[in-house]
Design an enzyme around this catalytic site. Structure first.
Site, PDB file in Angstrom:
ATOM      1  N   GLU A   1      -3.794 -11.068  -6.158  1.00 63.77           N
ATOM      2  CA  GLU A   1      -3.911 -11.610  -4.806  1.00 63.77           C
ATOM      3  C   GLU A   1      -4.565 -12.972  -4.908  1.00 63.77           C
ATOM      4  O   GLU A   1      -5.549 -13.144  -5.622  1.00 63.77           O
ATOM      5  CB  GLU A   1      -4.847 -10.764  -3.926  1.00 63.77           C
ATOM      6  CG  GLU A   1      -4.287  -9.561  -3.263  1.00 63.77           C
ATOM      7  CD  GLU A   1      -5.320  -8.941  -2.313  1.00 63.77           C
ATOM      8  OE1 GLU A   1      -6.213  -9.696  -1.811  1.00 63.77           O
ATOM      9  OE2 GLU A   1      -5.262  -7.739  -2.073  1.00 63.77           O
TER      10      GLU A   1
ATOM     11  N   GLU B   1      -9.620  -3.633  -4.208  1.00 58.38           N
ATOM     12  CA  GLU B   1     -10.932  -4.264  -4.116  1.00 58.38           C
ATOM     13  C   GLU B   1     -12.084  -3.271  -3.938  1.00 58.38           C
ATOM     14  O   GLU B   1     -12.773  -3.268  -2.917  1.00 58.38           O
ATOM     15  CB  GLU B   1     -10.930  -5.312  -2.999  1.00 58.38           C
ATOM     16  CG  GLU B   1      -9.936  -6.427  -3.277  1.00 58.38           C
ATOM     17  CD  GLU B   1      -9.918  -7.537  -2.245  1.00 58.38           C
ATOM     18  OE1 GLU B   1     -10.528  -7.351  -1.165  1.00 58.38           O
ATOM     19  OE2 GLU B   1      -9.302  -8.577  -2.499  1.00 58.38           O
TER      20      GLU B   1
ATOM     21  N   TRP C   1       0.808  -1.215   0.000  1.00 57.73           N
ATOM     22  CA  TRP C   1       0.000   0.000   0.000  1.00 57.73           C
ATOM     23  C   TRP C   1       0.844   1.268   0.000  1.00 57.73           C
ATOM     24  O   TRP C   1       1.932   1.297   0.588  1.00 57.73           O
ATOM     25  CB  TRP C   1      -0.909   0.046   1.220  1.00 57.73           C
ATOM     26  CG  TRP C   1      -1.581  -1.228   1.621  1.00 57.73           C
ATOM     27  CD1 TRP C   1      -1.622  -1.770   2.867  1.00 57.73           C
ATOM     28  CD2 TRP C   1      -2.332  -2.129   0.791  1.00 57.73           C
ATOM     29  NE1 TRP C   1      -2.352  -2.930   2.869  1.00 57.73           N
ATOM     30  CE2 TRP C   1      -2.794  -3.173   1.607  1.00 57.73           C
ATOM     31  CE3 TRP C   1      -2.648  -2.138  -0.567  1.00 57.73           C
ATOM     32  CZ2 TRP C   1      -3.565  -4.228   1.109  1.00 57.73           C
ATOM     33  CZ3 TRP C   1      -3.414  -3.186  -1.058  1.00 57.73           C
ATOM     34  CH2 TRP C   1      -3.865  -4.206  -0.234  1.00 57.73           C
TER      35      TRP C   1
END
Length: 699
Positions: free
Chosen positions: A325, A211, A100
């Site tokens: 992922e 997401e 991130w």
């Protein structure tokens, strides 16, 4: 306690032939990842991403004293963990990490308010980028996430005074907040190597959002947001690739969606894999695979999901795609979620990835979730150990990761007719003249070698595990803890002294203190102390790293006003106390702390609680029990008080053992009264959300 030698005696300057301070050192050419004929290209070689996802790595790199996900390994700092993971990645042939461009722990927030940033945390991202650069590891960085209360969609809604998720995608004020964050990140100049992020080829690509979800929103809401934000990012940073970062759900009617035979929940989450990746500013597609969360726990479904995205990316989007992922959880309560089951799914996913890579399909790589370094332990809410998703290098499930990395390396062939153009980036400065004892990552760093390094936080000190690292502008010093002898770099236990210390505590009958007492500051040279590199703490109460009961007792011994301790053996957390009266140590049958957790499965949020230990109080027998009890009464309880216990305290206080400990012989200045950080088990503990073993409050 034996102090370390003076810094002047320990510091060795680099040889006189070392380049001048700040002089640059030659490096190999570096290249931005590009796309040519549907392939990722690094310079003039095909590039197949092989790697993993890492949680809280920015916090770790910045020197956070704890991590709320997988813990810091014993005797390893956050930056040390970063180096360990990157070293092992390089050794295993991995070339990509996804993480991130924000943080997930409220205490270590990167953006503390709209447009306001914690510089120390930003330097953690600087450090991560520079360490990855040194090892040739590329980073995929997400600007935000749908899930995290800090740095994620919920925080943007809070800042704007909104609650409905659709507002994140449609509210102009929130759009401005997001764009401001993109600008702050892409325009950031790395304080270590002087590179602007938008010009750093260490970055492989950006994710707009991890997401994205917009349940029940009008069709195309996310796609419209992606189109607007992708254009903005490309204007701010035309050098790097860009993608969305989504799960990869197809629009209504998509036969590959999870649960489609029973429900359209996946399509109702607002994503549309095709529309969301159709913007010309989106360079490649991504999808995630969560067989357990989506309740599609068969290798056959996993294979069909992967194939559907490879096919859609190649035939419809005509763009490369990453399985960005994926993972398979391990759950001791589920006989179908064993390590052997995980291996089946991991092996199948990587075998399919390798097969599609060899066949020249649009699928270019898979990144697993997530890697645990040796010694990392999952939070209690995941059962400790490797938790649900942690994968150790020694696990059998890591083998297919390495096998696929070897396939990726073998496929990285030269691109015909290509002429590489290296990125125009400043070479790193040579700060070796500032190194302590000639060791890298000590002394100073930065483009002009003007930024001091805290070696204790960076983990580049040479102190023994049984010693405190004491930072100094000129370097660091090492000092053995009480009960150990040595020069600080080696410390030997004094078994007799440690045994005496352990015998100096009393905790009968249930260690349920009625008196919260007052908190005592944790000594900076005691076990359990960590430097507050990120400015997260408001006081010095409590351990900042996991401690054993004995280490807690040692810390109390090193704090002159400490008379008792409150300790949670499950959370391995301790608070130092004074002015607690042991006569009242019976208030209630100590109640176990319950830690709450939430989990999303097939569109449903599931909440559950697990036990997180007891807060128990232990009193020093050499404390001034008369003074501690003189001003304390426990109203409403006539039975249970045991005034006779003071005789044992008085007896020990007059014994040779108390004289040997020599704890209260010199009366120090009394610390100001403070509100107890821990109720010392005086009232039944409410359910709390487990964050980590921290110092301001029990978790």
């Amino acid at each position: 306690m034996v102090a370390a030698p003076a810094l002047a005696d320990r510091r060795l300057l680099a040889a006189s032939s070392t380049p001048a301070l700040g002089a640059t050192q030659p490096t190999e050419p570096e290249y931005f990842i590009t796309i040519k004929d549907g392939d990722f290209v690094n310079g003039c070689e095909l590039f197949f991403p092989a790697g993993w996802n890492q949680w809280e790595v920015v916090e770790a790199a910045g020197g956070a004293p704890y991590l709320s996900g997988a813990s810091l390994p014993a005797n390893l700092t956050g930056p040390g963990l970063v180096r360990e993971l990157l070293d092992r990645a390089q050794a295993n042939g991995l070339n990509t990490m996804r993480t991130w461009a924000f943080t997930v722990d409220e205490r270590f927030a990167l953006q503390t308010a709209p447009g306001e940033y914690n510089e120390a945390v930003f330097r953690g991202l600087d450090y991560l980028l520079d360490e990855a650069r040194q090892r040739g590891i590329k980073l995929i960085l997400a600007f935000t996430s749908n899930w995290t209360p800090v740095g994620g969609l919920p925080q943007y809604l809070e800042w704007a005074g909104e609650t409905a998720p659709v507002q994140f995608y449609t509210n102009p004020s929130i759009a401005s907040l997001f764009k401001a964050h993109v600008t702050a990140v892409t325009s950031r100049v790395n304080t270590i190597n002087g590179r602007r992020y938008s010009e750093d080829p260490t970055i492989f690509a950006w994710n707009l959002i991890n997401e994205p979800r917009c349940t029940g929103c009008p069709a195309g809401t996310i796609a419209a947001w992606v189109k607007e934000m992708a254009a903005f990012v490309k204007q701010a940073d035309p050098n790097h690739l860009l993608t969305v970062g989504e799960d990869g759900f197809f629009a209504a009617g998509g036969t590959a969606n999870p649960g489609v035979q029973y429900t359209e929940w996946a399509a109702e989450e607002g994503q549309d894999f095709i529309a969301d990746h159709s913007s010309p500013d989106i360079d490649f597609a991504t999808f995630h695979t969560w067989v357990d969360n989506w309740q599609e726990v068969t290798p056959e479904w996993q294979s069909a999901w992967i194939a559907a995205h490879a096919d859609a990316a190649e035939k419809t989007l005509k763009k490369p795609v990453l399985q960005e992922e994926f993972g398979k959880w391990v759950n001791e309560t589920d006989p179908d979620s064993t390590l052997a089951d995980r291996l089946v799914f991991m092996q199948a996913a990587y075998d399919q990835t390798s097969q599609l890579q060899r066949a020249g399909s649009a699928l270019k790589g898979s990144l697993f979730w997530q890697w645990y370094a040796d010694g990392q332990i999952a939070p209690l809410t995941e059962g400790g150990g490797r938790g649900l998703y942690g994968i150790y290098e020694s696990d059998a499930a890591f083998r297919p990761v390495v096998e696929n990395a070897a396939v990726a390396a073998k496929l990285s062939a030269p691109v015909a007719g290509c002429r590489p153009a290296g990125a125009d980036v400043p070479p790193p400065a040579n700060c070796s003249d500032t190194w302590v004892d000639g060791a890298p990552e000590t002394g100073m760093e930065g483009p002009t070698c003007a930024l001091p390094i805290n070696e204790c936080v960076r983990g580049t000190d040479t102190c023994a595990p049984e010693a405190a690292c004491l930072d100094d502008p000129e370097g660091f010093a090492c000092a053995c803890f009480w009960g150990y002898a040595g020069d600080g770099e080696t410390c030997a236990p004094d078994a007799a002294a440690l045994k005496t210390l352990a015998s100096a505590y009393w905790s009968e009958p249930e260690a349920g203190a009625c008196d919260p007492g007052a908190d005592v500051a944790w000594p900076s040279d005691a076990p359990g102390y960590r430097y507050d590199a990120l400015g997260a703490y408001t006081n010095d109460y409590g351990s900042r790293a996991n401690v054993s009961l004995l280490e807690c007792q040692i810390a109390c011994q090193m704090a002159p006003t400490c008379e008792s301790i409150t300790y949670n053996a499950v959370q391995e957390t301790c608070f130092l106390k004074r002015s607690q009266c042991p006569i009242y140590n019976f208030c209630y049958d100590p109640k176990e702390i319950m830690c709450n957790s939430t989990e999303s499965r097939a569109g449903e949020v599931i909440e559950y609680s697990i036990p997180c230990g007891f807060w128990l109080t232990y009193y020093r027998l050499d404390m001034d029990v008369d003074a501690a009890c003189a001003a304390f009464t426990y109203p409403g309880v006539a039975t249970g008080a045991n005034p006779d216990v003071v005789d044992g305290f008085r007896e020990f206080a007059a014994s040779p053992a108390a004289a040997e400990l020599d704890h209260f012989m010199i009366a120090p200045a009394v610390e100001p009264e403070a509100e107890a950080a821990v109720p010392a088990a005086t009232t039944p503990a409410a359910s709390v959300t487990l964050v980590a073993a921290s110092a301001d409050k029990p978790t």
